[in-house]
Write a protein that holds these residues in place. Structure first.
Motif, PDB file in Angstrom:
ATOM      1  N   ALA A  27       0.832  -1.206   0.000  1.00 32.44           N
ATOM      2  CA  ALA A  27       0.000   0.000   0.000  1.00 32.44           C
ATOM      3  C   ALA A  27       0.866   1.255   0.000  1.00 32.44           C
ATOM      4  O   ALA A  27       0.571   2.222  -0.706  1.00 32.44           O
ATOM      5  CB  ALA A  27      -0.931   0.002   1.212  1.00 32.44           C
ATOM      6  N   TYR A  28       1.942   1.238   0.763  1.00 32.47           N
ATOM      7  CA  TYR A  28       2.863   2.377   0.818  1.00 32.47           C
ATOM      8  C   TYR A  28       3.500   2.623  -0.550  1.00 32.47           C
ATOM      9  O   TYR A  28       3.511   3.741  -1.057  1.00 32.47           O
ATOM     10  CB  TYR A  28       3.941   2.121   1.867  1.00 32.47           C
ATOM     11  CG  TYR A  28       4.952   3.231   2.013  1.00 32.47           C
ATOM     12  CD1 TYR A  28       4.670   4.349   2.789  1.00 32.47           C
ATOM     13  CD2 TYR A  28       6.190   3.166   1.377  1.00 32.47           C
ATOM     14  CE1 TYR A  28       5.594   5.365   2.932  1.00 32.47           C
ATOM     15  CE2 TYR A  28       7.118   4.178   1.508  1.00 32.47           C
ATOM     16  CZ  TYR A  28       6.816   5.276   2.288  1.00 32.47           C
ATOM     17  OH  TYR A  28       7.724   6.291   2.415  1.00 32.47           O
ATOM     18  N   ALA A  29       4.006   1.573  -1.165  1.00 32.98           N
ATOM     19  CA  ALA A  29       4.654   1.703  -2.468  1.00 32.98           C
ATOM     20  C   ALA A  29       3.649   2.126  -3.547  1.00 32.98           C
ATOM     21  O   ALA A  29       3.935   3.012  -4.359  1.00 32.98           O
ATOM     22  CB  ALA A  29       5.319   0.387  -2.858  1.00 32.98           C
ATOM     23  N   SER A  35       0.759   3.747  -3.182  1.00 36.23           N
ATOM     24  CA  SER A  35       0.268   5.120  -2.998  1.00 36.23           C
ATOM     25  C   SER A  35       1.327   6.146  -3.380  1.00 36.23           C
ATOM     26  O   SER A  35       1.024   7.147  -4.024  1.00 36.23           O
ATOM     27  CB  SER A  35      -0.218   5.342  -1.566  1.00 36.23           C
ATOM     28  OG  SER A  35       0.840   5.195  -0.657  1.00 36.23           O
ATOM     29  N   HIS A  36       2.579   5.889  -3.022  1.00 40.29           N
ATOM     30  CA  HIS A  36       3.631   6.842  -3.389  1.00 40.29           C
ATOM     31  C   HIS A  36       3.889   6.863  -4.893  1.00 40.29           C
ATOM     32  O   HIS A  36       4.134   7.926  -5.467  1.00 40.29           O
ATOM     33  CB  HIS A  36       4.911   6.547  -2.609  1.00 40.29           C
ATOM     34  CG  HIS A  36       4.898   7.119  -1.239  1.00 40.29           C
ATOM     35  ND1 HIS A  36       4.103   6.617  -0.243  1.00 40.29           N
ATOM     36  CD2 HIS A  36       5.538   8.181  -0.706  1.00 40.29           C
ATOM     37  CE1 HIS A  36       4.269   7.330   0.853  1.00 40.29           C
ATOM     38  NE2 HIS A  36       5.138   8.284   0.601  1.00 40.29           N
ATOM     39  N   LEU A  37       3.824   5.717  -5.528  1.00 43.32           N
ATOM     40  CA  LEU A  37       3.988   5.665  -6.976  1.00 43.32           C
ATOM     41  C   LEU A  37       2.835   6.392  -7.675  1.00 43.32           C
ATOM     42  O   LEU A  37       3.064   7.162  -8.618  1.00 43.32           O
ATOM     43  CB  LEU A  37       4.061   4.214  -7.457  1.00 43.32           C
ATOM     44  CG  LEU A  37       4.263   4.017  -8.952  1.00 43.32           C
ATOM     45  CD1 LEU A  37       5.621   4.564  -9.375  1.00 43.32           C
ATOM     46  CD2 LEU A  37       4.143   2.554  -9.312  1.00 43.32           C
ATOM     47  N   THR A  38       1.630   6.188  -7.193  1.00 39.52           N
ATOM     48  CA  THR A  38       0.465   6.855  -7.770  1.00 39.52           C
ATOM     49  C   THR A  38       0.563   8.364  -7.615  1.00 39.52           C
ATOM     50  O   THR A  38       0.318   9.124  -8.561  1.00 39.52           O
ATOM     51  CB  THR A  38      -0.828   6.342  -7.109  1.00 39.52           C
ATOM     52  OG1 THR A  38      -0.910   4.932  -7.281  1.00 39.52           O
ATOM     53  CG2 THR A  38      -2.055   7.007  -7.691  1.00 39.52           C
ATOM     54  N   ILE A  39       0.925   8.825  -6.431  1.00 40.06           N
ATOM     55  CA  ILE A  39       1.045  10.259  -6.177  1.00 40.06           C
ATOM     56  C   ILE A  39       2.168  10.862  -7.015  1.00 40.06           C
ATOM     57  O   ILE A  39       2.029  11.947  -7.588  1.00 40.06           O
ATOM     58  CB  ILE A  39       1.257  10.527  -4.677  1.00 40.06           C
ATOM     59  CG1 ILE A  39      -0.026  10.198  -3.908  1.00 40.06           C
ATOM     60  CG2 ILE A  39       1.673  11.968  -4.421  1.00 40.06           C
ATOM     61  CD1 ILE A  39       0.141  10.178  -2.411  1.00 40.06           C
ATOM     62  N   TYR A  40       3.291  10.162  -7.140  1.00 38.44           N
ATOM     63  CA  TYR A  40       4.418  10.658  -7.929  1.00 38.44           C
ATOM     64  C   TYR A  40       4.040  10.826  -9.398  1.00 38.44           C
ATOM     65  O   TYR A  40       4.289  11.870 -10.006  1.00 38.44           O
ATOM     66  CB  TYR A  40       5.603   9.702  -7.784  1.00 38.44           C
ATOM     67  CG  TYR A  40       6.787  10.059  -8.641  1.00 38.44           C
ATOM     68  CD1 TYR A  40       7.579  11.152  -8.318  1.00 38.44           C
ATOM     69  CD2 TYR A  40       7.104   9.319  -9.767  1.00 38.44           C
ATOM     70  CE1 TYR A  40       8.666  11.497  -9.108  1.00 38.44           C
ATOM     71  CE2 TYR A  40       8.186   9.655 -10.554  1.00 38.44           C
ATOM     72  CZ  TYR A  40       8.963  10.745 -10.221  1.00 38.44           C
ATOM     73  OH  TYR A  40      10.036  11.084 -11.005  1.00 38.44           O
ATOM     74  N   VAL A  41       3.393   9.820  -9.962  1.00 35.38           N
ATOM     75  CA  VAL A  41       2.994   9.887 -11.371  1.00 35.38           C
ATOM     76  C   VAL A  41       1.940  10.972 -11.571  1.00 35.38           C
ATOM     77  O   VAL A  41       1.993  11.730 -12.551  1.00 35.38           O
ATOM     78  CB  VAL A  41       2.491   8.512 -11.853  1.00 35.38           C
ATOM     79  CG1 VAL A  41       1.840   8.606 -13.225  1.00 35.38           C
ATOM     80  CG2 VAL A  41       3.629   7.517 -11.886  1.00 35.38           C
ATOM     81  N   ALA A  42       0.993  11.090 -10.640  1.00 40.46           N
ATOM     82  CA  ALA A  42      -0.040  12.121 -10.764  1.00 40.46           C
ATOM     83  C   ALA A  42       0.563  13.519 -10.690  1.00 40.46           C
ATOM     84  O   ALA A  42       0.171  14.409 -11.447  1.00 40.46           O
ATOM     85  CB  ALA A  42      -1.089  11.940  -9.675  1.00 40.46           C
ATOM     86  N   CYS A  43       1.528  13.724  -9.812  1.00 40.60           N
ATOM     87  CA  CYS A  43       2.183  15.031  -9.711  1.00 40.60           C
ATOM     88  C   CYS A  43       2.946  15.361 -10.991  1.00 40.60           C
ATOM     89  O   CYS A  43       2.944  16.511 -11.445  1.00 40.60           O
ATOM     90  CB  CYS A  43       3.118  15.080  -8.508  1.00 40.60           C
ATOM     91  SG  CYS A  43       2.260  15.157  -6.927  1.00 40.60           S
ATOM     92  N   LEU A  44       3.601  14.373 -11.587  1.00 44.17           N
ATOM     93  CA  LEU A  44       4.289  14.603 -12.854  1.00 44.17           C
ATOM     94  C   LEU A  44       3.307  14.988 -13.957  1.00 44.17           C
ATOM     95  O   LEU A  44       3.585  15.887 -14.756  1.00 44.17           O
ATOM     96  CB  LEU A  44       5.068  13.354 -13.272  1.00 44.17           C
ATOM     97  CG  LEU A  44       6.323  13.028 -12.479  1.00 44.17           C
ATOM     98  CD1 LEU A  44       6.940  11.726 -12.982  1.00 44.17           C
ATOM     99  CD2 LEU A  44       7.329  14.148 -12.576  1.00 44.17           C
ATOM    100  N   LYS A  45       2.161  14.329 -14.000  1.00 45.27           N
ATOM    101  CA  LYS A  45       1.159  14.633 -15.031  1.00 45.27           C
ATOM    102  C   LYS A  45       0.585  16.030 -14.842  1.00 45.27           C
ATOM    103  O   LYS A  45       0.384  16.758 -15.812  1.00 45.27           O
ATOM    104  CB  LYS A  45       0.033  13.596 -15.007  1.00 45.27           C
ATOM    105  CG  LYS A  45       0.464  12.206 -15.357  1.00 45.27           C
ATOM    106  CD  LYS A  45       0.874  12.102 -16.799  1.00 45.27           C
ATOM    107  CE  LYS A  45       1.244  10.675 -17.113  1.00 45.27           C
ATOM    108  NZ  LYS A  45       1.713  10.502 -18.465  1.00 45.27           N
ATOM    109  N   VAL A  46       0.302  16.421 -13.589  1.00 47.19           N
ATOM    110  CA  VAL A  46      -0.238  17.760 -13.332  1.00 47.19           C
ATOM    111  C   VAL A  46       0.799  18.819 -13.681  1.00 47.19           C
ATOM    112  O   VAL A  46       0.481  19.857 -14.262  1.00 47.19           O
ATOM    113  CB  VAL A  46      -0.717  17.897 -11.878  1.00 47.19           C
ATOM    114  CG1 VAL A  46      -0.949  19.338 -11.496  1.00 47.19           C
ATOM    115  CG2 VAL A  46      -1.986  17.093 -11.676  1.00 47.19           C
TER     116      VAL A  46
END
Length: 133
Positions: A82-84, A86-97
């Protein structure tokens, strides 16, 4: 209780992410004014919180279904995954934004093709799509 969190939190997280992405698409900060800083903070907080909630509930749902099927996974493995995730999801979303906000919102370019075309029903969006062959 775990099932209720997984069922309720997933749509809540997805709504937060959607609000963040739509806000980022419609508003690009150019200065360091309080308004720009506030909107940038809002985008970041809703994106990260939504990604964390949605990913956590999805992982909880998956491991709940595995437990119903008779496969128990140690709690430490669940937490690490879950930790990995969520952090991967947030990282990719921040790059896209960030990539979305690198260029200003130009209705003639962006709204001709894409999901924002349906959000904006202005005369420019209709005229631009009518001119396409």
């Amino acid at each position: 209780m775990q099932s209720a969190f997984a069922v309720i939190a997933l749509p809540v997280g997805l709504v937060l992410v959607t609000v963040s992405v739509v806000t980022a698409a419609l508003y690009t900060p150019y200065t360091t004014s309080r308004v720009d800083t506030t909107i940038t903070a809002f985008i970041g907080v809703t994106l990260q919180l939504g990604g964390l909630v949605a990913t956590s509930s999805a992982v909880l749902f998956v491991f709940g279904m595995l437990e119903v099927a008779g496969l128990t996974v140690p709690l430490l493995a669940q937490v690490v995954l879950a930790y990995a995730a969520s952090h991967l999801t947030i990282y990719v979303a921040c790059l896209k934004v960030t990539a979305l906000q690198e260029r200003p919102l130009d209705p003639d370019v962006v709204l001709q093709s894409g999901p924002l075309q349906f959000l904006s029903r202005g005369s420019n969006a209709g005229d631009a799509s009518a001119e396409k062959p």
